[in-house]
Design an enzyme around this catalytic site. Structure first.
Site, PDB file in Angstrom:
ATOM      1  CD  GLU A 241      -2.465  -5.861  -3.832  1.00  0.00           C
ATOM      2  OE1 GLU A 241      -1.781  -5.733  -2.805  1.00  0.00           O
ATOM      3  OE2 GLU A 241      -3.116  -4.930  -4.321  1.00  0.00           O
ATOM      4  CB  CYS A 275       1.319  -9.347   2.275  1.00  0.00           C
ATOM      5  SG  CYS A 275      -0.439  -9.004   2.384  1.00  0.00           S
TER       6      CYS A 275
END
Ligand code: NAD
Length: 512
Positions: A241, A275
């Site tokens: 990720e 993110c």
């Protein structure tokens, strides 16, 4: 933020507050022995844990969630101290989101991980069962931006699936992970099943090579590459990720008030250190000026301060070094034609404070439009058409989240279909990572693999296929030795019957 100290052959790092620079604690930099010991303990505990029925595991994980919630105030205090995020954000984006993730996965784990029969289209005399088997030990390596929600969603999903876990939290925010481990130990979870090893890159590297069966890594693209290399060497599966550069396309028919508020919250919540943060805004020329004006008003209204101040909206940056990087991005953009609408500078006070910054008239060649900012800096660019926005949005090597704002849902969905990203959210921001039912994860440099949802939970297991005959079988199967050339015409005829458009079965599958 880190000073080191050696005591009795062990090394410790100081943890400091981003808002004041003061020392707030200490973590041990764990070496090979501590990592090996952690792996052995978790492996030992996992053997009994994976034998428990999934429903019992789910009940016990839910019990851990109860303990987290009962101790929410203490966790929030630590989150605020370590990351300088506002208290409300620490509650909603860390504990509440985590509790929701745990509850959904625990509630559905037995169904999601239940063995299932796959109906075979040719070999109808065989029964195939697919089951989801715990991998064994999962290493979780996590960043500092959501230091409770990110690691502990992986930890709890891995535990639900029957694994042991060794967590290596970020060296910049380990205190909350250590606190959560204390809460794990007083809950009804087997204490050794979860191990927390503290330290930096070296400790993480030792963990990667300590014989784990799966790695769940969340962090930067550069480190993600190193993790992938290490996992490739060991042939261990990993989920990566990694960073994002979320574009937000604001169409001519967007609700301007909602779009302006979404830029403000989506770009500056957690000081832009997410993110999924809004990192590039493409605004249609028809609404460009009013959108800029309203967003500027909203950003100017943000209250910045140390998290112990009441009613702040934004705090300080976790890493001091990020400030110089933000200044360089602003300077590069201004040199290439952008205008600073708000902020652009460090605040004249102790701590890592950089004011929320909006840039207008940005263009694709600016560094701020290409690199992950991961801070309170949102560049806005005027576009003449949706096609132009989509083309520029897709031109970068990132593909995590993206956003489209339009009152016309069909139109927004058509744009969403063309964006290269793991998820596209229409008329909202950040909600993709907080939706337990759906898989989350990026494409391109944003990584691979999924967390959350059915895919995320099943990926904590390996899939095992058991095939058994439904009826008694003859001593020899027609395809086994010895081969007989007389069978060749029969094999060809059978194949044609089944798979070409001339055969009845071939015709059937084309019709289906
Ligand atoms: P980072 O990559 O610097 O560190 C992440 C973790 O990796 C830390 O625990 C660190 O100690 C460890 N690490 C460092 N070197 C290592 C090595 N050689 N081998 C193994 N592990 C190593 O990232 P960060 O600065 O903590 O976090 C910010 C980044 O994380 C941003 O790029 C952000 O976009 C990304 N992120 C992604 C997601 C997502 O879901 N895609 C979520 C949050 C953050």
């Amino acid at each position: 933020m880190i000073a080191s100290e050696h005591a009795h052959g062990r090394t410790f790092w100081d943890c400091t507050s981003p808002a004041s620079g003061e020392r707030i604690g200490q973590i041990e930099v764990m070496g090979r022995n501590r990592v090996t010991q952690a792996v052995e303990r978790a492996r030992h505990a996992q053997r009994a844990w994976c034998e428990l029925p999934i429903k019992e595991r789910a009940q016990r994980v839910l019990g851990f969630c109860d303990v987290l919630i009962e101790n929410a105030e203490e966790l929030v205090d630590l989150l605020v101290l370590e990351t300088s995020k506002p208290r409300l954000e620490a509650i909603s984006n860390e504990i509440l989101v985590l509790a929701d993730l745990i509850h959904w996965h625990a509630t559905h784990a037995a169904d999601i991980l239940k063995p299932r029969e796959e109906r075979l289209h040719l070999l109808k005399h065989r029964k195939s069962t697919i089951s989801y088997v715990p991998r064994g030990l999962v290493a979780v390596i996590s960043p500092w931006n959501y230091p409770l929600m990110l690691p502990f969603s992986d930890v709890t999903l891995a535990a639900l699936a029957g694994n042991g876990i060794v967590l290596k939290p970020s060296e910049h925010a380990s205190l909350v992970a250590l606190k959560a481990k204390e809460l794990w130990d007083v809950s009804n979870m087997p204490a050794d099943l979860l191990q927390v090893v503290t330290g930096g890159a070296e400790t993480a590297s030792l963990l990667l090579n300590a014989g784990v069966q799966k790695v769940s890594f969340t962090g930067s693209v550069d480190v993600g590459r190193k993790v992938a290399e290490q996992c490739a060497k060991n042939l261990v599966e990993c989920v990566l990720e990694l960073g994002g550069k979320a574009p937000m396309i604001v169409c001519a028919d967007a609700d301007l008030e909602r779009a302006a508020r979404a830029i403000t919250w989506g770009g500056f919540a957690n000081m832009g250190q997410a993110c999924v943060s809004v990192e590039r805004v493409f605004a249609h020329t028809a609404i460009y000026e009013p959108l800029l004006e309203r967003t500027r008003e909203l950003v100017l209204g943000l209250r910045q301060g140390a998290p112990e101040d009441v009613d702040i909206d934004v705090g300080a940056l976790v890493l001091e070094r990020r400030i110089a990087q933000l200044e360089a991005l602003v300077a590069d953009a201004v040199e290439k034609g952008a205008t600073v609408m708000t902020g652009g500078t460090r605040l004249a006070r102790p701590g890592n404070f950089f004011s929320p910054t909006l840039l207008k008239d940005c263009s694709p060649e600016m560094r701020v439009m290409q690199e992950e900012v991961f801070g309170p800096l949102v560049p806005i660019m005027r576009v003449d058409t949706d096609d132009e926005a989509i083309k520029i949005a897709n031109s970068l090597p990132f593909g995590l989240s993206s956003y489209v704002f339009s009152k016309n849902t069909k139109h927004a969905e058509a744009i969403a279909g063309r964006l290269e990203a793991g998820s596209v959210v229409i008329n909202d921001v950040h909600s993709d990572i907080a939706t337990p039912e759906v898989p989350f994860g990026g494409i391109k440099l944003s990584g691979y693999g999924k967390v959350h949802g059915i895919e995320g939970l099943r990926s904590m297991c390996y899939t095992k296929h058991i095939s058994v005959n439904r009826t008694p079988l003859p001593g020899r199967s027609p395809f086994w030795f010895p081969y007989n050339t007389k069978d060749i015409p029969r094999a060809l005829a059978g194949m044609r019957l089944l798979f070409t458009r001339h055969g009845p079965f071939g015709r059937l599958s084309r019709w289906l």
